[in-house]
Scaffold this motif. Sequence first.
Motif, PDB file in Angstrom:
ATOM      1  N   GLU A   1       8.278  14.365  -3.925  1.00 59.29           N
ATOM      2  CA  GLU A   1       9.672  14.593  -4.280  1.00 59.29           C
ATOM      3  C   GLU A   1       9.832  15.795  -5.208  1.00 59.29           C
ATOM      4  N   GLY A   2      10.651  16.734  -4.806  1.00 61.92           N
ATOM      5  CA  GLY A   2      10.945  17.897  -5.628  1.00 61.92           C
ATOM      6  C   GLY A   2       9.899  18.992  -5.592  1.00 61.92           C
ATOM      7  N   VAL A   3       8.773  18.758  -4.928  1.00 62.84           N
ATOM      8  CA  VAL A   3       7.702  19.769  -4.881  1.00 62.84           C
ATOM      9  C   VAL A   3       8.036  20.783  -3.791  1.00 62.84           C
ATOM     10  N   PRO A   4       8.248  22.038  -4.159  1.00 64.65           N
ATOM     11  CA  PRO A   4       8.566  23.032  -3.136  1.00 64.65           C
ATOM     12  C   PRO A   4       7.324  23.421  -2.338  1.00 64.65           C
ATOM     13  N   ASP A   5       7.418  23.284  -1.038  1.00 61.06           N
ATOM     14  CA  ASP A   5       6.366  23.744  -0.126  1.00 61.06           C
ATOM     15  C   ASP A   5       4.982  23.169  -0.432  1.00 61.06           C
ATOM     16  N   PRO A   6       4.819  21.859  -0.371  1.00 62.23           N
ATOM     17  CA  PRO A   6       3.448  21.327  -0.457  1.00 62.23           C
ATOM     18  C   PRO A   6       2.638  21.808   0.733  1.00 62.23           C
ATOM     19  N   LEU A   7       1.331  21.737   0.622  1.00 58.71           N
ATOM     20  CA  LEU A   7       0.479  22.141   1.732  1.00 58.71           C
ATOM     21  C   LEU A   7       0.741  21.272   2.952  1.00 58.71           C
ATOM     22  N   ARG A   8       0.445  21.831   4.113  1.00 59.56           N
ATOM     23  CA  ARG A   8       0.502  21.097   5.374  1.00 59.56           C
ATOM     24  C   ARG A   8      -0.903  20.996   5.946  1.00 59.56           C
ATOM     25  N   ALA A   9      -1.087  20.073   6.862  1.00 65.42           N
ATOM     26  CA  ALA A   9      -2.401  19.924   7.488  1.00 65.42           C
ATOM     27  C   ALA A   9      -2.853  21.230   8.144  1.00 65.42           C
ATOM     28  N   GLU A  10      -1.887  21.977   8.693  1.00 60.22           N
ATOM     29  CA  GLU A  10      -2.232  23.232   9.365  1.00 60.22           C
ATOM     30  C   GLU A  10      -2.835  24.253   8.398  1.00 60.22           C
ATOM     31  N   ASP A  11      -2.428  24.196   7.133  1.00 55.82           N
ATOM     32  CA  ASP A  11      -2.985  25.128   6.145  1.00 55.82           C
ATOM     33  C   ASP A  11      -4.480  24.887   5.946  1.00 55.82           C
ATOM     34  N   ILE A  12      -4.865  23.621   5.904  1.00 56.69           N
ATOM     35  CA  ILE A  12      -6.280  23.300   5.725  1.00 56.69           C
ATOM     36  C   ILE A  12      -7.055  23.624   7.000  1.00 56.69           C
ATOM     37  N   ALA A  13      -6.433  23.396   8.147  1.00 57.98           N
ATOM     38  CA  ALA A  13      -7.077  23.749   9.411  1.00 57.98           C
ATOM     39  C   ALA A  13      -7.340  25.252   9.484  1.00 57.98           C
ATOM     40  N   GLN A  14      -6.403  26.049   9.002  1.00 57.22           N
ATOM     41  CA  GLN A  14      -6.600  27.499   9.002  1.00 57.22           C
ATOM     42  C   GLN A  14      -7.741  27.906   8.081  1.00 57.22           C
ATOM     43  N   ALA A  15      -7.841  27.238   6.929  1.00 54.66           N
ATOM     44  CA  ALA A  15      -8.948  27.528   6.010  1.00 54.66           C
ATOM     45  C   ALA A  15     -10.283  27.189   6.654  1.00 54.66           C
ATOM     46  N   ALA A  16     -10.328  26.057   7.351  1.00 52.33           N
ATOM     47  CA  ALA A  16     -11.565  25.653   8.034  1.00 52.33           C
ATOM     48  C   ALA A  16     -11.921  26.640   9.131  1.00 52.33           C
ATOM     49  N   ARG A  17     -10.934  27.038   9.914  1.00 55.69           N
ATOM     50  CA  ARG A  17     -11.192  27.999  10.989  1.00 55.69           C
ATOM     51  C   ARG A  17     -11.704  29.323  10.435  1.00 55.69           C
ATOM     52  N   TRP A  18     -11.079  29.800   9.336  1.00 59.94           N
ATOM     53  CA  TRP A  18     -11.524  31.058   8.738  1.00 59.94           C
ATOM     54  C   TRP A  18     -12.978  30.968   8.273  1.00 59.94           C
ATOM     55  N   ALA A  19     -13.316  29.872   7.583  1.00 63.18           N
ATOM     56  CA  ALA A  19     -14.682  29.713   7.071  1.00 63.18           C
ATOM     57  C   ALA A  19     -15.687  29.639   8.214  1.00 63.18           C
ATOM     58  N   LEU A  20     -15.346  28.909   9.269  1.00 61.41           N
ATOM     59  CA  LEU A  20     -16.263  28.779  10.403  1.00 61.41           C
ATOM     60  C   LEU A  20     -16.429  30.089  11.153  1.00 61.41           C
ATOM     61  N   ASP A  21     -15.392  30.904  11.173  1.00 65.32           N
ATOM     62  CA  ASP A  21     -15.437  32.144  11.948  1.00 65.32           C
ATOM     63  C   ASP A  21     -16.103  33.305  11.218  1.00 65.32           C
ATOM     64  N   GLN A  22     -16.541  33.088   9.980  1.00 65.13           N
ATOM     65  CA  GLN A  22     -17.315  34.124   9.313  1.00 65.13           C
ATOM     66  C   GLN A  22     -18.660  34.290  10.018  1.00 65.13           C
ATOM     67  N   PRO A  23     -19.269  35.461   9.923  1.00 64.27           N
ATOM     68  CA  PRO A  23     -20.594  35.641  10.532  1.00 64.27           C
ATOM     69  C   PRO A  23     -21.572  34.576  10.035  1.00 64.27           C
ATOM     70  N   ASP A  24     -22.503  34.190  10.880  1.00 67.79           N
ATOM     71  CA  ASP A  24     -23.422  33.108  10.533  1.00 67.79           C
ATOM     72  C   ASP A  24     -24.255  33.395   9.290  1.00 67.79           C
ATOM     73  N   ARG A  25     -24.379  34.656   8.916  1.00 67.73           N
ATOM     74  CA  ARG A  25     -25.144  35.004   7.714  1.00 67.73           C
ATOM     75  C   ARG A  25     -24.355  34.701   6.439  1.00 67.73           C
ATOM     76  N   ILE A  26     -23.062  34.382   6.567  1.00 70.37           N
ATOM     77  CA  ILE A  26     -22.202  34.143   5.403  1.00 70.37           C
ATOM     78  C   ILE A  26     -21.912  32.657   5.275  1.00 70.37           C
ATOM     79  N   ASP A  27     -22.235  32.094   4.122  1.00 68.54           N
ATOM     80  CA  ASP A  27     -21.906  30.694   3.826  1.00 68.54           C
ATOM     81  C   ASP A  27     -20.790  30.668   2.785  1.00 68.54           C
ATOM     82  N   VAL A  28     -19.622  30.191   3.187  1.00 63.77           N
ATOM     83  CA  VAL A  28     -18.519  30.023   2.248  1.00 63.77           C
ATOM     84  C   VAL A  28     -18.734  28.671   1.567  1.00 63.77           C
ATOM     85  N   ASP A  29     -19.406  28.689   0.438  1.00 66.56           N
ATOM     86  CA  ASP A  29     -19.843  27.442  -0.199  1.00 66.56           C
ATOM     87  C   ASP A  29     -18.686  26.490  -0.493  1.00 66.56           C
ATOM     88  N   SER A  30     -17.596  27.023  -1.049  1.00 65.63           N
ATOM     89  CA  SER A  30     -16.515  26.142  -1.485  1.00 65.63           C
ATOM     90  C   SER A  30     -15.184  26.866  -1.459  1.00 65.63           C
TER      91      SER A  30
END
Length: 234
Positions: free
Chosen positions: A186-215
Amino acid sequence: MRELAAAGWTVVALARREDRLRELTESVGAAGSYVVCDLTDEASTQRAVEEILRGGAVKALVNCAGGAIGKDPVAEASLDDWRAMYELNVLGTLRITQKLLSTLKQAPDGGTVLIVSSTAGIEPYEGGAGYCASKSAERIMARVLRLEQIGEPLRVIDIAPGLVKTEEFSVKRFGGDSSRAAAVYEGVPDPLRAEDIAQAARWALDQPDRIDVDSIVVRPRAEGSYTKLYRETR
């Protein structure tokens, strides 16, 4: 699933409710399929893994199953609620990760284990001891696995979302009480959506295999921490 399928991944979804799985996979077409699976059950998970492996190699595992149950203080908390959260959030993640670890490391250029934890695992809060503890355990699992697999062809990624507004998370936490669930946002402007986390996951997975996005820690702009949340007043 939709985000990864759109990025060219072939995705197999695991969950308990077949109707939701069918609806989801139909929305992505040939890039998606599903296996009904209860990650809290050893036999169910083993059958699911065997079915997945019959389809070929596995490049990445995204652990996103989980949930919060109740918001009682420690002195009054239900052991059954805590047990259920640990079974799903911690042991379910451990179970499926163990079963797919060897095949992930056999993937071309290596595989990835991605765990969606929570900022609850970073910042404990009153009424959330059971959930916070389970999400802290997931974050520690990811970090220790990363250390233990150094030198192996495996990336380990932890994504910790803050306030995400979904149709079920808070409703489930409050036992179906929709008014208590609505008050969380209630009253929180623009909370995160599930799609936002999905985009973060996709970005991390799509990095070159030599790159580990730890956190990755992802919060809405309105949330500085669990105890520092901006709400608009009317």
